[in-house]
Design an enzyme around this catalytic site. Structure first.
Site, PDB file in Angstrom:
ATOM      1  N   ALA A  13       0.812  -1.221   0.000  1.00 17.65           N
ATOM      2  CA  ALA A  13       0.000   0.000   0.000  1.00 17.65           C
ATOM      3  C   ALA A  13       0.842   1.267   0.000  1.00 17.65           C
ATOM      4  O   ALA A  13       0.335   2.356  -0.215  1.00 17.65           O
ATOM      5  CB  ALA A  13      -0.924   0.004   1.215  1.00 17.65           C
ATOM      6  N   ARG A  18      10.015   7.801  -1.885  1.00 21.77           N
ATOM      7  CA  ARG A  18      11.435   7.944  -2.214  1.00 21.77           C
ATOM      8  C   ARG A  18      11.742   7.601  -3.671  1.00 21.77           C
ATOM      9  O   ARG A  18      12.811   7.907  -4.184  1.00 21.77           O
ATOM     10  CB  ARG A  18      12.281   7.083  -1.252  1.00 21.77           C
ATOM     11  CG  ARG A  18      12.280   7.614   0.175  1.00 21.77           C
ATOM     12  CD  ARG A  18      12.772   6.581   1.191  1.00 21.77           C
ATOM     13  NE  ARG A  18      11.717   5.652   1.586  1.00 21.77           N
ATOM     14  CZ  ARG A  18      11.840   4.718   2.533  1.00 21.77           C
ATOM     15  NH1 ARG A  18      12.981   4.584   3.180  1.00 21.77           N
ATOM     16  NH2 ARG A  18      10.834   3.920   2.833  1.00 21.77           N
ATOM     17  N   THR A  84       3.395  -0.737   8.872  1.00 20.57           N
ATOM     18  CA  THR A  84       3.371  -2.092   8.305  1.00 20.57           C
ATOM     19  C   THR A  84       2.469  -3.051   9.088  1.00 20.57           C
ATOM     20  O   THR A  84       1.854  -3.933   8.483  1.00 20.57           O
ATOM     21  CB  THR A  84       4.800  -2.662   8.203  1.00 20.57           C
ATOM     22  OG1 THR A  84       5.518  -2.377   9.420  1.00 20.57           O
ATOM     23  CG2 THR A  84       5.562  -2.040   7.051  1.00 20.57           C
ATOM     24  N   ASN A 173      16.501  -6.600   9.332  1.00 21.17           N
ATOM     25  CA  ASN A 173      15.191  -7.181   9.073  1.00 21.17           C
ATOM     26  C   ASN A 173      14.870  -7.125   7.585  1.00 21.17           C
ATOM     27  O   ASN A 173      14.852  -6.045   6.994  1.00 21.17           O
ATOM     28  CB  ASN A 173      14.151  -6.370   9.870  1.00 21.17           C
ATOM     29  CG  ASN A 173      12.723  -6.803   9.594  1.00 21.17           C
ATOM     30  OD1 ASN A 173      12.482  -7.962   9.274  1.00 21.17           O
ATOM     31  ND2 ASN A 173      11.789  -5.870   9.731  1.00 21.17           N
ATOM     32  N   ASN A 230      13.626   1.020  -2.028  1.00 22.62           N
ATOM     33  CA  ASN A 230      12.978   2.272  -1.649  1.00 22.62           C
ATOM     34  C   ASN A 230      13.295   3.396  -2.630  1.00 22.62           C
ATOM     35  O   ASN A 230      12.575   4.383  -2.691  1.00 22.62           O
ATOM     36  CB  ASN A 230      13.414   2.707  -0.248  1.00 22.62           C
ATOM     37  CG  ASN A 230      12.961   1.721   0.819  1.00 22.62           C
ATOM     38  OD1 ASN A 230      11.904   1.106   0.703  1.00 22.62           O
ATOM     39  ND2 ASN A 230      13.764   1.551   1.846  1.00 22.62           N
ATOM     40  N   ASN A 363      13.043 -17.828 -49.431  1.00 16.97           N
ATOM     41  CA  ASN A 363      14.183 -16.930 -49.244  1.00 16.97           C
ATOM     42  C   ASN A 363      13.712 -15.504 -49.506  1.00 16.97           C
ATOM     43  O   ASN A 363      13.172 -15.210 -50.576  1.00 16.97           O
ATOM     44  CB  ASN A 363      15.297 -17.302 -50.216  1.00 16.97           C
ATOM     45  CG  ASN A 363      16.532 -16.455 -49.997  1.00 16.97           C
ATOM     46  OD1 ASN A 363      17.439 -16.833 -49.263  1.00 16.97           O
ATOM     47  ND2 ASN A 363      16.558 -15.274 -50.613  1.00 16.97           N
ATOM     48  N   ALA A 366      17.373  -9.168 -49.501  1.00 17.46           N
ATOM     49  CA  ALA A 366      17.710  -7.969 -48.734  1.00 17.46           C
ATOM     50  C   ALA A 366      16.779  -6.816 -49.080  1.00 17.46           C
ATOM     51  O   ALA A 366      16.416  -6.618 -50.230  1.00 17.46           O
ATOM     52  CB  ALA A 366      19.150  -7.572 -49.023  1.00 17.46           C
ATOM     53  N   TYR A 373       0.566  -1.958 -43.316  1.00 21.20           N
ATOM     54  CA  TYR A 373      -0.300  -0.963 -42.669  1.00 21.20           C
ATOM     55  C   TYR A 373      -0.702   0.096 -43.683  1.00 21.20           C
ATOM     56  O   TYR A 373       0.156   0.688 -44.343  1.00 21.20           O
ATOM     57  CB  TYR A 373       0.499  -0.342 -41.524  1.00 21.20           C
ATOM     58  CG  TYR A 373      -0.284   0.614 -40.642  1.00 21.20           C
ATOM     59  CD1 TYR A 373      -1.532   0.276 -40.158  1.00 21.20           C
ATOM     60  CD2 TYR A 373       0.266   1.836 -40.289  1.00 21.20           C
ATOM     61  CE1 TYR A 373      -2.226   1.149 -39.335  1.00 21.20           C
ATOM     62  CE2 TYR A 373      -0.420   2.715 -39.462  1.00 21.20           C
ATOM     63  CZ  TYR A 373      -1.667   2.374 -38.989  1.00 21.20           C
ATOM     64  OH  TYR A 373      -2.349   3.230 -38.181  1.00 21.20           O
TER      65      TYR A 373
HETATM   66  C1  UD1 Z   1      10.663  -1.908   6.516  1.00 16.77           C
HETATM   67  C2  UD1 Z   1      10.820  -2.440   7.947  1.00 16.77           C
HETATM   68  C3  UD1 Z   1      12.297  -2.562   8.269  1.00 16.77           C
HETATM   69  C4  UD1 Z   1      12.959  -3.467   7.265  1.00 16.77           C
HETATM   70  C5  UD1 Z   1      12.700  -2.998   5.841  1.00 16.77           C
HETATM   71  C6  UD1 Z   1      13.160  -4.076   4.877  1.00 16.77           C
HETATM   72  C7  UD1 Z   1       8.937  -1.773   9.353  1.00 16.77           C
HETATM   73  C8  UD1 Z   1       8.430  -0.797  10.318  1.00 16.77           C
HETATM   74  N1  UD1 Z   1      10.160  -1.553   8.870  1.00 16.77           N
HETATM   75  O1  UD1 Z   1      11.188  -0.600   6.467  1.00 16.77           O
HETATM   76  O2  UD1 Z   1      12.465  -3.091   9.571  1.00 16.77           O
HETATM   77  O3  UD1 Z   1      14.351  -3.544   7.514  1.00 16.77           O
HETATM   78  O4  UD1 Z   1      11.307  -2.789   5.599  1.00 16.77           O
HETATM   79  O5  UD1 Z   1      13.078  -3.675   3.546  1.00 16.77           O
HETATM   80  O6  UD1 Z   1       8.251  -2.751   9.074  1.00 16.77           O
HETATM   81  N2  UD1 Z   1       3.446  -0.542   3.601  1.00 16.77           N
HETATM   82  C9  UD1 Z   1       2.072  -0.530   3.574  1.00 16.77           C
HETATM   83  N3  UD1 Z   1       1.391   0.303   4.391  1.00 16.77           N
HETATM   84  C10 UD1 Z   1       2.011   1.135   5.281  1.00 16.77           C
HETATM   85  C11 UD1 Z   1       3.419   1.132   5.299  1.00 16.77           C
HETATM   86  C12 UD1 Z   1       4.110   0.287   4.460  1.00 16.77           C
HETATM   87  O7  UD1 Z   1       1.476  -1.289   2.798  1.00 16.77           O
HETATM   88  O8  UD1 Z   1       1.305   1.833   5.999  1.00 16.77           O
HETATM   89  C13 UD1 Z   1       4.185  -1.460   2.714  1.00 16.77           C
HETATM   90  C14 UD1 Z   1       4.998  -0.750   1.663  1.00 16.77           C
HETATM   91  O9  UD1 Z   1       4.250  -0.669   0.447  1.00 16.77           O
HETATM   92  C15 UD1 Z   1       6.199  -1.680   1.492  1.00 16.77           C
HETATM   93  C16 UD1 Z   1       6.333  -2.356   2.832  1.00 16.77           C
HETATM   94  O10 UD1 Z   1       5.104  -2.190   3.500  1.00 16.77           O
HETATM   95  O11 UD1 Z   1       5.976  -2.671   0.498  1.00 16.77           O
HETATM   96  C17 UD1 Z   1       7.469  -1.781   3.659  1.00 16.77           C
HETATM   97  O12 UD1 Z   1       7.273  -0.408   3.861  1.00 16.77           O
HETATM   98  P1  UD1 Z   1       8.451   0.648   3.745  1.00 16.77           P
HETATM   99  O13 UD1 Z   1       7.896   1.988   4.036  1.00 16.77           O
HETATM  100  O14 UD1 Z   1       9.196   0.462   2.496  1.00 16.77           O
HETATM  101  O15 UD1 Z   1       9.350   0.186   5.002  1.00 16.77           O
HETATM  102  P2  UD1 Z   1      10.921   0.392   5.221  1.00 16.77           P
HETATM  103  O16 UD1 Z   1      11.177   1.762   5.681  1.00 16.77           O
HETATM  104  O17 UD1 Z   1      11.664  -0.072   4.027  1.00 16.77           O
HETATM  105 CA    CA Z   2      11.054  -0.758   2.008  1.00 20.70          CA
END
Ligand code: UD1
Ligand code: CA
Length: 458
Positions: A13, A18, A84, A173, A230, A363, A366, A373
């Site tokens: 979502a 970035r 997340t 992570n 990102n 064949n 060239a 079209y």
């Molecule tokens: C996240 C992790 C981090 C990890 C990293 C790995 C968390 C808080 N942080 O950070 O620990 O090392 O990924 O790549 O989990 N998303 C939603 N809804 C939201 C927020 C995010 O659907 O409200 C989705 C984003 O689309 C994305 C994923 O969750 O696919 C991760 O979100 P992102 O903002 O990229 O997290 P990071 O800062 O990369």
């Molecule tokens: Ca990410």
């Protein structure tokens, strides 16, 4: 024991601020497939039967991509982006009936392998309630850090919330986690938002699970497999790692890549054993090449099939719908679109074959152009078997050329040609002896007079 029932929740979502893009981040592509498409492919291959994708409001392109790549998946809208853990809970309806295992994956982490998901599943089957997939990061900046005490995972700390000492930790992570299905909602519902961003962090699942007295474990993967995207620079780095993986796979499968680092693959490129690929070849989506075919340097293929023992290029271009028969030759600066080229046929130089059928052993000389079209509609050029098309022929479609016909060079062919006919579709040649020098002196005089006039004008 029967196989565990599995649900995967893919978080997609996020806006991907970035990336500075109009597109949702997970719609950017690696190897010609969306990031989310890669994750869907991996979870499907890991025998995960239920898939839920969490999308943001107003992301119709993402919803249709999910439908295209995994028709069985459900989409769930996260209306506000509150982190997340909050996102994972948007898929709450998918968690009923309660599955044995729940995996949470990020849509922006595309290269995860099915085997890694299986490994997490095995740890859950062996009794863990929560398994976090970590990796050693070359540059951990921006990732959550896995904090361990006495070899046990005790917490995950986000960059913004980490102390100086915690920021030194390189064990990061990946975002990929496995939960025992029975505990999933209990853990997620207990996560709060007391952190630098006031977001509900999935990473807090570790501390919450420990607080509930549950068993928490970590698994490790290579950074190349679980790095997240990102930024555009990270997109490029993941693309590079993906290409390296595809090249290695092709060579493992018996393909010769003369200069592997110069060959670019799509996620679905299929090359049979004993195919030879010369330097600087690009495979767009939907290409398959059969045994013993040779793809010579600087060729570009997309949505095309190449038959056994065929040769392409150098500098061949196969566009969607090109089907090259067994042993056929497609030479330099030849473009083929929506056309079948029969067994052993040759189209060796500087030719456009569009919306056409070329029979076996024909064949094509060239500079031949199929004029497919008329400015409004596309028309078919149907060339039979054993046809000889002389150089610089213009074939105005719709047109049929019968088997064995012979088209003299330089013709503009506008009417159907019966089998075995000889066609001369050009103006008759006129020869005027001794007239060349006369013509040249006339032109020379004209040039001298012009120079004189220019001088007078100053
Ligand atoms: C996240 C992790 C981090 C990890 C990293 C790995 C968390 C808080 N942080 O950070 O620990 O090392 O990924 O790549 O989990 N998303 C939603 N809804 C939201 C927020 C995010 O659907 O409200 C989705 C984003 O689309 C994305 C994923 O969750 O696919 C991760 O979100 P992102 O903002 O990229 O997290 P990071 O800062 O990369
Ligand atoms: Ca990410």
């Amino acid at each position: 024991m029967s196989a565990p029932t599995r649900l995967a929740i893919i978080l997609a979502a996020g806006l991907g601020t970035r990336m500075k893009s109009e597109r949702p981040k997970v719609m950017h592509e690696i190897g010609g497939l969306s990031l989310v498409g890669h994750v869907l492919k991996a979870v499907s291959a890991a025998s995960v039967e239920r898939i839920a994708v969490v999308v943001g409001p107003d992301m119709p392109a993402l919803v249709s991509e999910v439908g295209r790549r995994a028709p069985q998946a459900s989409c769930h809208e996260q209306t506000e982006r509150l982190g997340t853990a909050h996102a994972a809970l948007a898929a709450r309806p998918a968690a009923t009936p309660v599955p044995d295992q729940v995996f949470v994956l990020f849509g922006d982490t595309p290269l995860v392998r099915p085997g890694t998901i299986e490994r997490i599943g095995a740890r859950l089957s062996a009794g863990a309630d929560l398994v976090v997939l970590g990796f050693q990061a070359a540059n951990p900046f921006g990732y959550g850090r896995l904090l361990e005490e006495g070899g046990e995972l005790v917490a995950i700390r986000e960059e913004k919330d980490a102390s100086e000492v915690e920021r030194q930790v390189a064990f990061c992570n990946s975002g990929i986690m496995g939960f025992s299905g029975a505990r999933f909602l209990e853990i997620l519902d207990a996560i709060g938002n007391d952190n630098a961003n006031s977001e509900f962090y999935l990473t807090d699942a570790v501390e919450v699970a420990r607080g509930l007295g549950l068993s928490v474990a970590s698994e490790t993967a290579d950074e190349a497999e679980v790095q997240g995207i990102n930024t555009r620079a990270q997109l490029a780095r993941v693309e590079a790692d993906f290409q390296a993986r595809m090249r290695q796979q092709a060579m493992d499968d018996g393909v010769t890549l003369v200069a592997p680092e110069t060959v670019f693959f799509s996620h679905d490129t299929v090359l049979a054993a004993d195919v030879v690929v010369e330097p600087n070849v690009v495979f767009g989506p939907g290409v398959s090449v059969a045994r013993d075919a040779v793809v010579r340097a600087f060729s570009h293929l997309e949505q095309a099939r190449v038959g056994e023992g065929a040769t392409l290029g150098p500098y061949a271009r196969l566009r969607p719908g090109a089907e090259i028969g067994t042993g056929a030759h497609i030479g330099n600066f030849v473009e083929v679109k929506n056309a079948t080229v029969g067994e052993g046929a040759k189209v060796n130089h500087l030719t456009y074959v569009g919306d056409a059928r070329i029979g076996a052993r024909s064949n094509i000389g060239a500079g031949t152009i199929t004029c497919n079209y008329d400015g409004f509609l596309k028309h078919l050029t149907d060339i039979g078997e054993d046809v000889f098309v002389g150089s610089n022929s213009t074939l105005v479609a719709p047109i049929t050329i019968g088997d064995g016909a012979y088209l003299a060079a330089g013709g503009t062919v506008t009417q159907n040609v019966p089998a075995d006919a000889l066609v001369i579709g050009r103006a008759r040649q006129a020869v005027k002896e001794g007239r060349a020098s006369l013509l040249k002196s006339r032109f020379r005089r004209a040039k001298e007079e012009k120079a004189k006039r220019d001088k007078e004008k100053g």
